[in-house]
Write a protein that holds these residues in place. Structure first.
Motif, PDB file in Angstrom:
ATOM      1  N   VAL A 134      -0.048   9.494 -32.366  1.00  0.00           N
ATOM      2  CA  VAL A 134      -1.235   9.697 -33.420  1.00  0.00           C
ATOM      3  C   VAL A 134      -1.870  10.943 -32.417  1.00  0.00           C
ATOM      4  N   GLY A 135      -1.409  12.273 -32.892  1.00  0.00           N
ATOM      5  CA  GLY A 135      -2.233  13.298 -32.194  1.00  0.00           C
ATOM      6  C   GLY A 135      -3.548  13.714 -32.840  1.00  0.00           C
ATOM      7  N   ALA A 136      -4.363  13.667 -32.029  1.00  0.00           N
ATOM      8  CA  ALA A 136      -6.046  14.134 -32.557  1.00  0.00           C
ATOM      9  C   ALA A 136      -6.887  14.473 -31.514  1.00  0.00           C
ATOM     10  N   ARG A 137      -7.792  15.514 -31.875  1.00  0.00           N
ATOM     11  CA  ARG A 137      -8.761  16.038 -30.944  1.00  0.00           C
ATOM     12  C   ARG A 137      -9.685  14.715 -30.659  1.00  0.00           C
ATOM     13  N   ASP A 138     -10.323  14.176 -31.517  1.00  0.00           N
ATOM     14  CA  ASP A 138     -11.537  13.446 -31.745  1.00  0.00           C
ATOM     15  C   ASP A 138     -11.082  12.184 -31.104  1.00  0.00           C
ATOM     16  N   ARG A 139     -11.467  11.664 -29.960  1.00  0.00           N
ATOM     17  CA  ARG A 139     -11.117  10.299 -29.301  1.00  0.00           C
ATOM     18  C   ARG A 139     -11.400   9.031 -30.410  1.00  0.00           C
ATOM     19  N   GLU A 140     -12.749   9.068 -30.929  1.00  0.00           N
ATOM     20  CA  GLU A 140     -12.996   8.034 -31.682  1.00  0.00           C
ATOM     21  C   GLU A 140     -12.164   7.720 -32.744  1.00  0.00           C
ATOM     22  N   ARG A 141     -11.997   8.880 -33.299  1.00  0.00           N
ATOM     23  CA  ARG A 141     -11.061   8.825 -34.766  1.00  0.00           C
ATOM     24  C   ARG A 141      -9.574   8.422 -34.424  1.00  0.00           C
ATOM     25  N   ARG A 142      -9.302   9.023 -33.325  1.00  0.00           N
ATOM     26  CA  ARG A 142      -7.743   8.836 -32.778  1.00  0.00           C
ATOM     27  C   ARG A 142      -7.711   7.433 -32.516  1.00  0.00           C
ATOM     28  N   GLU A 143      -8.497   6.848 -31.749  1.00  0.00           N
ATOM     29  CA  GLU A 143      -8.511   5.332 -31.488  1.00  0.00           C
ATOM     30  C   GLU A 143      -8.824   4.568 -32.626  1.00  0.00           C
ATOM     31  N   THR A 144      -9.498   5.024 -33.648  1.00  0.00           N
ATOM     32  CA  THR A 144      -9.577   3.951 -34.797  1.00  0.00           C
ATOM     33  C   THR A 144      -8.185   3.863 -35.607  1.00  0.00           C
ATOM     34  N   ALA A 145      -7.668   5.360 -35.592  1.00  0.00           N
ATOM     35  CA  ALA A 145      -6.368   5.366 -36.492  1.00  0.00           C
ATOM     36  C   ALA A 145      -5.365   4.497 -35.869  1.00  0.00           C
ATOM     37  N   VAL A 146      -5.370   4.694 -34.580  1.00  0.00           N
ATOM     38  CA  VAL A 146      -4.108   3.918 -33.762  1.00  0.00           C
ATOM     39  C   VAL A 146      -4.522   2.367 -34.081  1.00  0.00           C
ATOM     40  N   ALA A 147      -5.542   1.837 -33.896  1.00  0.00           N
ATOM     41  CA  ALA A 147      -5.957   0.572 -34.228  1.00  0.00           C
ATOM     42  C   ALA A 147      -5.482   0.147 -35.438  1.00  0.00           C
ATOM     43  N   LYS A 148      -6.021   0.834 -36.610  1.00  0.00           N
ATOM     44  CA  LYS A 148      -5.696   0.536 -37.898  1.00  0.00           C
ATOM     45  C   LYS A 148      -4.094   0.487 -38.170  1.00  0.00           C
ATOM     46  N   LEU A 149      -3.363   1.697 -37.488  1.00  0.00           N
ATOM     47  CA  LEU A 149      -1.843   1.580 -37.764  1.00  0.00           C
ATOM     48  C   LEU A 149      -1.268   0.311 -37.181  1.00  0.00           C
ATOM     49  N   ALA A 187       1.804   6.515 -40.797  1.00  0.00           N
ATOM     50  CA  ALA A 187       1.985   5.342 -41.329  1.00  0.00           C
ATOM     51  C   ALA A 187       3.592   5.046 -41.993  1.00  0.00           C
ATOM     52  N   GLY A 188       3.729   6.064 -42.642  1.00  0.00           N
ATOM     53  CA  GLY A 188       5.061   6.032 -43.504  1.00  0.00           C
ATOM     54  C   GLY A 188       6.396   6.475 -42.320  1.00  0.00           C
ATOM     55  N   LEU A 189       6.116   6.889 -41.332  1.00  0.00           N
ATOM     56  CA  LEU A 189       7.142   7.049 -40.383  1.00  0.00           C
ATOM     57  C   LEU A 189       7.081   5.702 -39.439  1.00  0.00           C
ATOM     58  N   GLY A 190       6.106   5.243 -39.367  1.00  0.00           N
ATOM     59  CA  GLY A 190       6.133   3.866 -38.502  1.00  0.00           C
ATOM     60  C   GLY A 190       6.500   2.565 -39.242  1.00  0.00           C
ATOM     61  N   ALA A 191       6.549   2.744 -40.452  1.00  0.00           N
ATOM     62  CA  ALA A 191       7.233   1.555 -41.581  1.00  0.00           C
ATOM     63  C   ALA A 191       8.546   1.477 -41.222  1.00  0.00           C
ATOM     64  N   ALA A 226      -2.636  -2.768 -36.671  1.00  0.00           N
ATOM     65  CA  ALA A 226      -3.012  -3.654 -37.550  1.00  0.00           C
ATOM     66  C   ALA A 226      -2.006  -4.033 -38.597  1.00  0.00           C
ATOM     67  N   ALA A 227      -1.281  -2.815 -39.140  1.00  0.00           N
ATOM     68  CA  ALA A 227      -0.748  -2.560 -40.271  1.00  0.00           C
ATOM     69  C   ALA A 227       0.724  -2.671 -39.560  1.00  0.00           C
ATOM     70  N   GLY A 228       1.079  -2.908 -38.512  1.00  0.00           N
ATOM     71  CA  GLY A 228       2.392  -3.341 -37.870  1.00  0.00           C
ATOM     72  C   GLY A 228       3.242  -2.027 -37.344  1.00  0.00           C
ATOM     73  N   VAL A 229       2.533  -1.092 -37.059  1.00  0.00           N
ATOM     74  CA  VAL A 229       2.909   0.359 -36.642  1.00  0.00           C
ATOM     75  C   VAL A 229       2.824   0.380 -35.228  1.00  0.00           C
ATOM     76  N   ASP A 230       4.082   0.729 -34.608  1.00  0.00           N
ATOM     77  CA  ASP A 230       3.960   0.688 -33.118  1.00  0.00           C
ATOM     78  C   ASP A 230       3.539   2.091 -32.751  1.00  0.00           C
ATOM     79  N   ALA A 231       2.061   2.293 -32.898  1.00  0.00           N
ATOM     80  CA  ALA A 231       1.371   3.644 -32.732  1.00  0.00           C
ATOM     81  C   ALA A 231       0.735   3.833 -31.397  1.00  0.00           C
TER      82      ALA A 231
END
Length: 241
Positions: A33-48, A22-26, A50-55
């Motif tokens: 967004v590197g992560a093993r868990d697909r659902e958590r990864r997709e949720t994090a990307v969507a949240k970022l 989030a800080g780098l995206g700002a 929504a906050a304006g980050v190009d994730a």
């Protein structure tokens, strides 16, 4: 018009890793967004986003050669280079860690993720980092990995640990070796101590927020070309080895 900076943060679906992303995206950076868990990864990307980050999501298990190679291919195909790598993914290891009784599988697991995972990811992405004008690598360590602090009478370095704590000392040593090898390449690589942050890694017992813990990684990710390399830092400055 300058090129958009491309960053990858491992273990970025939650906690400190998410706040680093989030800080780098700002800054207007594009952040993987590197992560093993697909659902958590997709949720994090969507949240970022929504906050304006190009994730963008990067399926990544740092303990798996094929997964890491796939992550490198994804970044190659989508961005063509990498400017900043933050090796944040880490584990504490399960169970008691007294050295006289620790299960060796616990030690192996901690080293596999916290040390070998960093080496595996770094080496796979080095060709892309070499294409950057100002490449930076940040290895998320811990103050408990400081041998100076461990051996200072009265020092607060947490419980006795034969897995997690030595894995961070090992990571610090590896960081120094990378810095020595890469010293004339323009790649700056440093270890970061986020402090004792409240994350699920410690059952949310920490006294700092993940956002506070992310600050040092963000600072080291944005070092000028004449910045330090092969160092160990926290918010207050240099951490003794």
């Amino acid at each position: 018009m300058s090129e958009q900076t491309i960053a990858l943060v491992t273990g970025a679906n939650k906690g400190i890793g998410y706040e680093i992303a989030a800080g780098l995206g700002a800054f207007g950076w594009r952040v993987g967004v590197g992560a093993r868990d697909r659902e958590r990864r997709e949720t994090a990307v969507a949240k970022l986003r929504a906050a304006g980050v190009d994730a963008f999501g990067v399926p990544l298990d740092v303990t798996d050669d094929a997964s890491v190679a796939g992550a490198a291919r994804l970044i190659e195909e989508s961005a063509g280079r990498l400017d900043v790598l933050v090796n944040n993914a880490g584990i504490t290891g399960d169970g008691a860690q007294a050295p006289t009784s620790v299960d060796l599988a616990t030690v192996r697991a901690a080293v596999e993720t916290n040390v070998l995972g960093v080496i595996r990811v770094t080496n796979a992405l080095l060709p892309l980092l070499r294409r950057s004008a100002s490449p930076r690598i940040v290895n998320m360590s811990s103050g408990v990995g400081s041998l100076t602090r461990q051996t200072t009478p009265g020092g607060e370095t947490g419980p006795i640990s034969a897995a997690y704590t030595p894995s961070k000392t090992f990571l610090n040593a590896v960081t120094v070796q990378y810095a020595k090898e890469l010293r004339d390449t323009g790649i700056l690589i440093n270890a970061a101590c986020p402090g004792y942050c409240a994350t699920d890694l410690n059952g949310f017992r920490g006294v700092r927020t993940p956002e506070q813990g992310a600050a040092i990684a963000i600072r080291l990710s944005t070092l000028p070309d004449d910045g330090p390399t092969g160092g160990f830092f926290d918010d207050e400055g240099v951490v003794p080895w």
